[in-house]
Design a protein around this motif. Structure first.
Motif, PDB file in Angstrom:
ATOM      1  N   LEU A   1       0.821  -1.208   0.000  1.00 19.92           N
ATOM      2  CA  LEU A   1       0.000   0.000   0.000  1.00 19.92           C
ATOM      3  C   LEU A   1       0.856   1.260   0.000  1.00 19.92           C
ATOM      4  CD1 LEU A   1      -2.862  -0.943   2.497  1.00 19.92           C
ATOM      5  CD2 LEU A   1      -3.012  -0.710   0.006  1.00 19.92           C
ATOM      6  N   ASN A   2       2.065   1.171   0.580  1.00 18.89           N
ATOM      7  CA  ASN A   2       3.022   2.290   0.593  1.00 18.89           C
ATOM      8  C   ASN A   2       4.334   1.782  -0.001  1.00 18.89           C
ATOM      9  OD1 ASN A   2       1.485   4.365   2.236  1.00 18.89           O
ATOM     10  ND2 ASN A   2       1.453   2.616   3.631  1.00 18.89           N
TER      11      ASN A   2
ATOM     12  N   PRO B   1       1.679   6.310   9.001  1.00 25.71           N
ATOM     13  CA  PRO B   1       0.721   5.671   8.075  1.00 25.71           C
ATOM     14  C   PRO B   1      -0.696   6.232   8.152  1.00 25.71           C
ATOM     15  CG  PRO B   1       2.131   4.011   9.070  1.00 25.71           C
ATOM     16  CD  PRO B   1       2.461   5.306   9.740  1.00 25.71           C
ATOM     17  N   GLU B   2      -1.040   6.859   9.293  1.00 22.52           N
ATOM     18  CA  GLU B   2      -2.377   7.468   9.413  1.00 22.52           C
ATOM     19  C   GLU B   2      -2.400   8.899   8.871  1.00 22.52           C
ATOM     20  OE1 GLU B   2      -0.981   5.844  12.259  1.00 22.52           O
ATOM     21  OE2 GLU B   2      -1.997   4.064  11.464  1.00 22.52           O
ATOM     22  N   GLY B   3      -1.250   9.357   8.352  1.00 24.55           N
ATOM     23  CA  GLY B   3      -1.188  10.705   7.793  1.00 24.55           C
ATOM     24  C   GLY B   3      -0.976  11.795   8.830  1.00 24.55           C
ATOM     25  N   LYS B   4      -0.518  11.424  10.018  1.00 19.66           N
ATOM     26  CA  LYS B   4      -0.330  12.409  11.085  1.00 19.66           C
ATOM     27  C   LYS B   4       1.146  12.541  11.445  1.00 19.66           C
ATOM     28  CE  LYS B   4      -4.876  11.450  13.120  1.00 19.66           C
ATOM     29  NZ  LYS B   4      -5.601  10.989  14.322  1.00 19.66           N
TER      30      LYS B   4
END
Length: 485
Positions: free
Chosen positions: A176-177, A297-300
């Motif tokens: 996914l990444n 990974p959560e964008g934070k």
């Protein structure tokens, strides 16, 4: 070796007591030279036994490894257990031999395998794995790109290497990444990609961090820049004029920026901002290094270059160093800082002075040309890929209308950076803010050339010694000059 092959160079490496012979061979039927490594103090028979030990060890222990364990943690965790297995197969080996064999097993099975050996060669700048079907490539300081005899056994092993590198620095690479930028604890920069994004297979690209930071003396001794060019940049830095170092990939932009920072006085506050730490300044300087951070990974939790640039202006900096200028907002804030009295130094991808101006005034940076006058000098670095030479191609000043004026340019026939034009804007700025006349400025240039030649003749390449010399120069300049330095 086949008939018609020619050995170009050979030398030995010691990697944790593992002796490795490096040979660079020009093969008759190959387009590029071959970089080969051969471990000389471990026989083929011993390697077969070590492989058996490895299989036994893996079967017993790898299931106990925590997902959060770093590479060094895992190696420490299993050293004693590997030692017991070695004692079973090599009962008469002494402790030194045991330690060497332990290091070999750890390197091959828990570390990065033969990539670890390549990382220990100080002559290499880049190590590249394109997939498991082709040999790895390296970029040698002296011989350029070379094909190696190192082949990663399968695609999953390449992915495993990427995973353990990322784990060590809190990053991950997954389907996914599938892209990862990271750096080893040694400072080496790592980029990894997973198939099918890289269609031939998983890739790993490692740009090695210099064991010793480049100094202005290194650049002078390597003829990267002339004494006149180095002195001109010194005058600019001493008098707080902003400088951008531009050039193509691997042309030596960061090395030049690091060398320019050798000229900073010790009584000023310096903030450096990079995506990955590469700059290394003298320890006596008032220096605060800062790094960006990718989001989780959560964008934070991401911290971008712009965040750090804006924050740095609240830290009362005298000098701001930026690893690379890429985006409009970053450039706007930096040029605003120049116009409000801060000295700014950074790098930019552009191949010459004219192209540097075009990049700054065209999308995605797209600055209005009239504000470029806040920048005083552009130093352009160039890598000749045929010869492997890095040279300062141009030093240009910025005129009030934002156009570049070439002051010095490389003469490729003489291989020397030469004066083309007399400074106009720079002399006017120095005269306005320092009161120095034209003759004073040229006299200062000559005295700086004298000091640089003194440093080069005595091989002063330690960054902290250079920092001390600069400190004394700024504190008691007349005494230094009277001593003939």
């Amino acid at each position: 070796m086949e008939r018609g092959d020619r050995i170009i160079d050979s030398y030995a490496l010691n990697v944790n007591d593992i002796v490795v012979d490096v040979t660079i061979v020009q093969k008759k039927n190959e387009a590029v030279s071959l970089y080969t490594i051969s471990i000389t103090n471990i026989s083929n028979t011993t390697k077969i036994i070590l492989e058996k030990i490895r299989d036994e060890f893996v079967a017993q222990e790898t299931k106990t490894v925590s997902e959060d364990s770093s590479m060094s943690d895992v190696q420490e965790q299993f050293k004693d257990k590997i030692l017991k297995l070695l004692a079973k197969y090599f009962p008469t080996a002494d402790r030194k031999t045991m330690d060497m064999l332990i290091n070999y097993i750890l390197q091959q099975n828990i570390g990065l395998g033969n990539i670890d050996i390549l990382l220990k060669d100080i002559n290499l700048e880049e190590i590249v794995v394109n997939n498991a079907k082709e040999p790895a490539w390296v970029y040698h300081r002296k011989y350029g790109w070379l094909k190696t005899n190192v082949i990663i056994p399968n695609e999953s092993r390449i992915r495993h290497y990427s995973t353990i590198i990322g784990r060590d620095v809190g990053k991950e690479i997954t389907l996914l990444n599938p892209l990862m930028d990271a750096h080893l604890k040694t400072g080496d920069r790592v980029n990894a990609t997973l198939s099918p994004i890289s269609s031939k297979g998983n890739t790993l690209t490692i740009r090695k961090f210099g064991v010793r930071p480049w100094t202005i003396t290194d650049l002078l001794r390597d003829k990267t820049i002339s004494y006149e060019g180095a002195a001109l940049l010194w005058i600019a830095v001493q008098n707080e004029l902003s400088v951008i170092v531009s050039g193509g990939t691997a042309s030596g932009k960061t090395s030049m920026l690091n060398s320019i920072a050798n000229y900073f006085p010790p009584n000023q506050r310096i903030i450096s901002i990079e995506d990955t730490r590469e700059l290394m300044l003298p320890k006596m300087l008032h220096w605060v290094p800062m790094e960006t951070r990718l989001a989780n990974p959560e964008g934070k939790g991401g911290i971008e270059m712009l965040d750090l640039i804006v924050n740095s202006l609240r830290m009362r900096p005298d000098r701001i160093l930026v690893g690379e200028i890429r985006r409009k907002k970053e450039a706007e804030v930096l040029f605003e800082a120049m116009h409000t009295g801060h000295s700014v130094y950074g790098t930019l991808h552009a191949n010459n002075a004219r192209e540097t101006i075009n990049r700054l005034t065209s999308p995605p940076i797209d600055l209005p040309k009239q504000i470029l006058s806040g920048l005083s000098l552009i130093a352009v670095q160039n890598l000749n890929r045929r010869t492997g030479r890095r040279r300062t191609l141009q030093i240009a000043e910025i005129l009030p209308n934002g156009d570049p004026r070439i002051l010095m340019q490389l003469n490729p026939i003489r291989d020397k950076l030469e004066f083309l034009n007399e400074p106009l804007a720079m002399l006017e700025t120095l005269s306005l803010y320092t009161g120095m006349s034209k003759s004073n400025i040229y006299s200062d240039l000559k005295s700086k050339i004298k000091i640089l030649k003194w440093m080069a003749s005595r091989n002063v390449i330690n960054i902290n010694k250079i920092g001390l010399i600069m400190s004394r120069y700024y504190q008691d300049r007349p005494i230094i000059e009277s001593k003939g330095v």
